[in-house]
Design a protein around this motif. Structure first.
Motif, short mmCIF file in Angstrom:
data_model
loop_
_atom_site.label_atom_id
_atom_site.label_comp_id
_atom_site.label_asym_id
_atom_site.label_seq_id
_atom_site.Cartn_x
_atom_site.Cartn_y
_atom_site.Cartn_z
N PHE A 264 -10.42 7.36 -48.92
CA PHE A 264 -10.93 6.50 -50.00
C PHE A 264 -11.99 5.57 -49.43
CE2 PHE A 264 -9.88 2.64 -52.83
CZ PHE A 264 -10.79 3.03 -53.80
N THR A 265 -13.17 5.59 -50.02
CA THR A 265 -14.27 4.74 -49.54
C THR A 265 -14.47 3.50 -50.41
OG1 THR A 265 -15.81 6.26 -50.66
CG2 THR A 265 -15.51 6.53 -48.28
N GLY A 266 -13.48 3.15 -51.20
CA GLY A 266 -13.49 1.86 -51.89
C GLY A 266 -14.53 1.74 -52.98
N ALA B 71 -10.15 3.68 -46.51
CA ALA B 71 -8.70 3.86 -46.37
C ALA B 71 -8.39 5.31 -46.02
CB ALA B 71 -7.98 3.47 -47.65
N LEU B 72 -7.38 5.49 -45.19
CA LEU B 72 -6.85 6.81 -44.84
C LEU B 72 -5.34 6.74 -45.07
CD1 LEU B 72 -9.01 7.30 -41.66
CD2 LEU B 72 -9.07 8.81 -43.66
N GLU B 73 -4.93 7.07 -46.29
CA GLU B 73 -3.56 6.88 -46.74
C GLU B 73 -2.77 8.18 -46.55
OE1 GLU B 73 -3.72 5.05 -50.78
OE2 GLU B 73 -5.87 5.10 -50.33
N THR B 74 -1.92 8.21 -45.56
CA THR B 74 -1.09 9.39 -45.29
C THR B 74 0.03 9.45 -46.32
OG1 THR B 74 0.25 8.16 -43.70
CG2 THR B 74 -1.66 9.34 -42.85
N ARG C 297 -3.56 -6.88 -54.54
CA ARG C 297 -2.18 -6.56 -54.22
C ARG C 297 -2.04 -5.32 -53.35
NH1 ARG C 297 0.49 -4.26 -59.90
NH2 ARG C 297 -0.51 -2.21 -59.87
N SER C 298 -3.00 -4.38 -53.40
CA SER C 298 -2.85 -3.15 -52.63
C SER C 298 -3.34 -3.27 -51.20
CB SER C 298 -3.60 -2.00 -53.32
OG SER C 298 -2.97 -1.64 -54.53
N PHE C 299 -4.11 -4.30 -50.88
CA PHE C 299 -4.72 -4.39 -49.56
C PHE C 299 -3.66 -4.42 -48.46
CE2 PHE C 299 -8.42 -5.14 -51.95
CZ PHE C 299 -9.53 -5.23 -51.14
N GLY C 300 -3.64 -3.40 -47.62
CA GLY C 300 -2.74 -3.34 -46.49
C GLY C 300 -1.29 -3.12 -46.82
N THR D 269 3.22 5.19 -48.62
CA THR D 269 2.05 5.14 -47.76
C THR D 269 1.70 3.69 -47.48
OG1 THR D 269 -0.17 6.06 -47.40
CG2 THR D 269 0.25 5.10 -49.55
N ASN D 270 0.67 3.51 -46.64
CA ASN D 270 0.10 2.18 -46.41
C ASN D 270 -1.35 2.21 -46.88
OD1 ASN D 270 -1.62 0.24 -44.56
ND2 ASN D 270 0.44 -0.60 -44.68
N HIS D 271 -1.76 1.13 -47.56
CA HIS D 271 -3.08 1.07 -48.19
C HIS D 271 -4.02 0.11 -47.44
CE1 HIS D 271 -6.19 1.20 -51.19
NE2 HIS D 271 -5.43 1.85 -52.08
#
Length: 357
Positions: A296-298, A320-323, A74-77, A180-182
């Motif tokens: 975040f490196t997953g 991920a680079l979540e601003t 659910r969080s992807f993108g 943010t965007n994930h």
């Protein structure tokens, strides 16, 4: 069924939710980069970017159909809200009133609670005169425990290989907000392996250390002399397995880097991070006006989800680079505020700039 929106955006009937609600997928193509966006979660589903030979590959992790996005993917993108990242115990005090968000992760609320924005079906409309789509959502008063009816919009515009993401929101009662965007990125291409060889740079002198439940301790720790020093580009694999307690707690990098001085924390959009994949030559720069970026490196990806390319997503399949604002900000008065008042308009912008070198 598809129909053209101008010359560069296409809407598709992409699937239906369990209650029968149709979900559309939009495609933006500026001739250099093509971006797939899905109404469920107002999410980035694909980004096809060229390498130094002009060959496009999909550099955003995601799924070929709707089903995984309604479950563990659910969080992807996705657009994350009302509150990205964690809130301690899901509890905080706002205007003297106790607020409780249902905990969903190690006793804390994460990414907005059990029914977050990433699970919502957003309405969508093309942006007049641009290669873009505007997504809109009304989050009612009490949604996941958050006070205030919140009207929120996320606008994606693609131009010249630059994907601009603009967030806007208003509320009818005092609330807190962190959007943010994930997206997970792998510039070698979705399903190509780990991001260990990606060169990563983050423009921050300090980061927020974690406690064992993933919450910030409140300390602002200097990156100098630690594996968290990414002020100069280094390969992810050189740092992610370093002997450091914080990397153990985060299962790799899962930390908020401080981009702006505190208190206050707001400024114009500036350079935040850069990722380069040496073989393809693809480069992604992230620019934002937010005070932090969660790198975040997953490490929590367990290899149970199968992506568009048919590969499973394990640790470091993407980064991920979540601003965003700082995690658990409602419980840390020393952090930049995330309070949104009636009559105010929240606005923020992040840019993902794709190029080759």
């Amino acid at each position: 069924m598809e129909h053209s929106v101008g010359s560069v955006a296409v809407e598709e009937n992409w699937g239906r939710l369990e209650d029968g609600t149709p979900v559309g997928r939009w495609v933006l193509d500026d001739g250099t980069v093509a971006v797939g966006l899905v109404e469920h979660g107002a999410r980035i589903q694909s980004v096809r970017a060229p390498d130094r030979d002009g060959v496009r590959a999909d550099v955003a992790l995601g799924f070929a159909d709707l089903a995984p996005y309604t479950g563990k993917g659910r969080s992807f993108g996705a657009t994350i809200g009302r509150f990205a990242n964690r809130i301690a115990g899901g509890a905080f005090v706002l205007d003297g009133q106790a607020v409780q968000i249902p905990p969903t992760d190690r006793g804390n609320a994460i990414h907005g609670g059990p029914h977050p924005f990433s699970e919502a079906r957003w309405s969508a409309h093309p942006v007049e005169g641009a290669c873009g789509v505007r997504f809109s959502l009304l989050s009612p008063d009490g949604d996941n425990g958050f006070p205030g009816a919140l009207s929120v919009h996320v606008t994606y515009v693609l131009h010249g290989g630059r994907l601009t993401v603009e967030y806007e929101a208003t509320t009818d009662a005092t609330t807190v907000l962190n959007l943010t965007n994930h997206a997970y990125w792998n510039l070698a291409g979705d399903g190509s392996g780990t991001v260990d060889a990606h060169l990563v740079q983050v423009a921050a002198d300090t980061f927020l250390p974690l406690d064992p439940t993933g919450l910030p301790t409140g300390e602002f720790r200097a990156v100098e002399g630690t594996p968290f020093d990414l002020r100069e580009a280094v390969p992810v694999g050189y740092r992610v397995d370093a002997d450091d307690e914080q990397l153990v707690l985060g299962k790799g990098f899962d930390h908020c880097y401080v981009l702006a001085d505190v208190p206050g924390g707001r400024r114009g959009a500036t350079f935040a991070a850069r990722v380069h994949e040496p073989v393809s030559g693809r480069t992604l720069e992230v620019w934002t006006d937010q005070p932090g970026v969660q790198f975040f490196t997953g490490g929590s990806l367990a290899g149970t989800l199968v992506g568009k390319a048919g590969a499973t997503y394990g640790p470091r399949a993407g980064l991920a680079l979540e601003t965003q604002a700082f995690p658990d900000a409602p419980n840390h008065p020393e952090f930049p505020t995330t309070v949104l008042l009636p009559g105010e308009e929240f606005s923020s912008v992040t840019e993902f700039r794709f190029s080759v070198s």
